[in-house]
Design a protein around this motif. Structure first.
Motif, short mmCIF file in Angstrom:
data_model
loop_
_atom_site.label_atom_id
_atom_site.label_comp_id
_atom_site.label_asym_id
_atom_site.label_seq_id
_atom_site.Cartn_x
_atom_site.Cartn_y
_atom_site.Cartn_z
N ALA A 54 0.84 -1.20 0.00
CA ALA A 54 0.00 0.00 0.00
C ALA A 54 0.88 1.25 0.00
O ALA A 54 2.10 1.17 0.18
N VAL A 55 0.23 2.39 -0.21
CA VAL A 55 0.89 3.69 -0.14
C VAL A 55 0.11 4.54 0.85
O VAL A 55 -1.13 4.52 0.86
N VAL A 56 0.81 5.27 1.70
CA VAL A 56 0.17 6.13 2.68
C VAL A 56 -0.43 7.33 1.95
O VAL A 56 0.26 8.04 1.23
N GLU A 57 -1.75 7.54 2.13
CA GLU A 57 -2.41 8.72 1.55
C GLU A 57 -2.37 9.89 2.52
O GLU A 57 -2.07 11.00 2.12
N THR A 58 -2.72 9.63 3.79
CA THR A 58 -2.65 10.68 4.81
C THR A 58 -2.06 10.08 6.07
O THR A 58 -2.25 8.90 6.36
N ALA A 59 -1.36 10.93 6.82
CA ALA A 59 -0.80 10.52 8.10
C ALA A 59 -0.94 11.69 9.08
O ALA A 59 -0.45 12.78 8.81
N ASP A 60 -1.61 11.44 10.19
CA ASP A 60 -1.79 12.46 11.22
C ASP A 60 -0.99 12.04 12.44
O ASP A 60 -1.41 11.16 13.20
N ALA A 61 0.18 12.65 12.61
CA ALA A 61 1.07 12.27 13.70
C ALA A 61 0.48 12.57 15.07
O ALA A 61 0.75 11.86 16.04
N ALA A 62 -0.35 13.60 15.17
CA ALA A 62 -0.94 13.96 16.47
C ALA A 62 -1.91 12.89 16.96
O ALA A 62 -1.93 12.56 18.14
N SER A 63 -2.71 12.33 16.06
CA SER A 63 -3.69 11.32 16.47
C SER A 63 -3.19 9.90 16.26
O SER A 63 -3.74 8.96 16.80
N GLY A 64 -2.16 9.71 15.44
CA GLY A 64 -1.64 8.38 15.16
C GLY A 64 -2.38 7.64 14.07
O GLY A 64 -2.15 6.46 13.84
N LEU A 86 4.41 9.11 12.30
CA LEU A 86 5.60 9.96 12.24
C LEU A 86 6.60 9.44 11.21
O LEU A 86 7.28 10.23 10.54
N GLU A 87 6.71 8.14 11.11
CA GLU A 87 7.70 7.52 10.23
C GLU A 87 7.22 7.33 8.81
O GLU A 87 8.02 7.06 7.92
N ALA A 88 5.90 7.44 8.58
CA ALA A 88 5.35 7.18 7.25
C ALA A 88 4.46 8.33 6.80
O ALA A 88 3.24 8.25 6.87
N PRO A 89 5.06 9.43 6.32
CA PRO A 89 4.24 10.53 5.82
C PRO A 89 3.56 10.14 4.51
O PRO A 89 3.84 9.07 3.95
#
Length: 114
Positions: A54-64, A86-89
């Motif tokens: 898969a590919v990360v579409e969105t990543a919210d580090a504050a909520s995980g 944090l590691e996967a934007p």
């Protein structure tokens, strides 16, 4: 001479069961989305056919939370307290083990909740 056993009340036990990541510390729970258990990691590595690219579409580090799009086009929402966001934007290629809920970001593995 024996040392007397100390008994904890159910209330004290429930209070101590809270994960330390709720307080900004390292995860102390193996619940979905928290620390990766050794057996979970071993089971995921022993069943290689269950990995989904898969590919990360969105990543919210504050909520995980992360949103993944598989190569088949499916959209998956996952959560991890271990720092996967944090590691996967956005744009990072990842792999998700469908049977054991393990996210691989490079060689680093995370326990995730779906």
């Amino acid at each position: 001479m024996n040392t007397p056993l100390t008994r904890l009340s159910p209330l004290e036990v429930r209070e101590r069961a809270a994960c330390m990541c709720d307080h900004g510390d390292v995860c102390s729970s193996y619940a979905p989305g928290h620390a990766l258990h050794l057996i979970q990691a071993r089971m995921a590595s022993a069943t290689p056919l269950s990995w989904v690219d898969a590919v990360v579409e969105t990543a919210d580090a504050a909520s995980g939370s992360l949103t993944l799009r598989t190569l088949q086009g499916d959209v998956l929402s996952i959560w991890s307290a271990g720092g996967a966001a944090l590691e996967a934007p956005a744009g990072t290629p990842v792999a998700l083990h469908a049977a054991y809920d393990v996210l691989a970001v490079g060689r680093v593995l995370y326990n995730v909740a779906r």
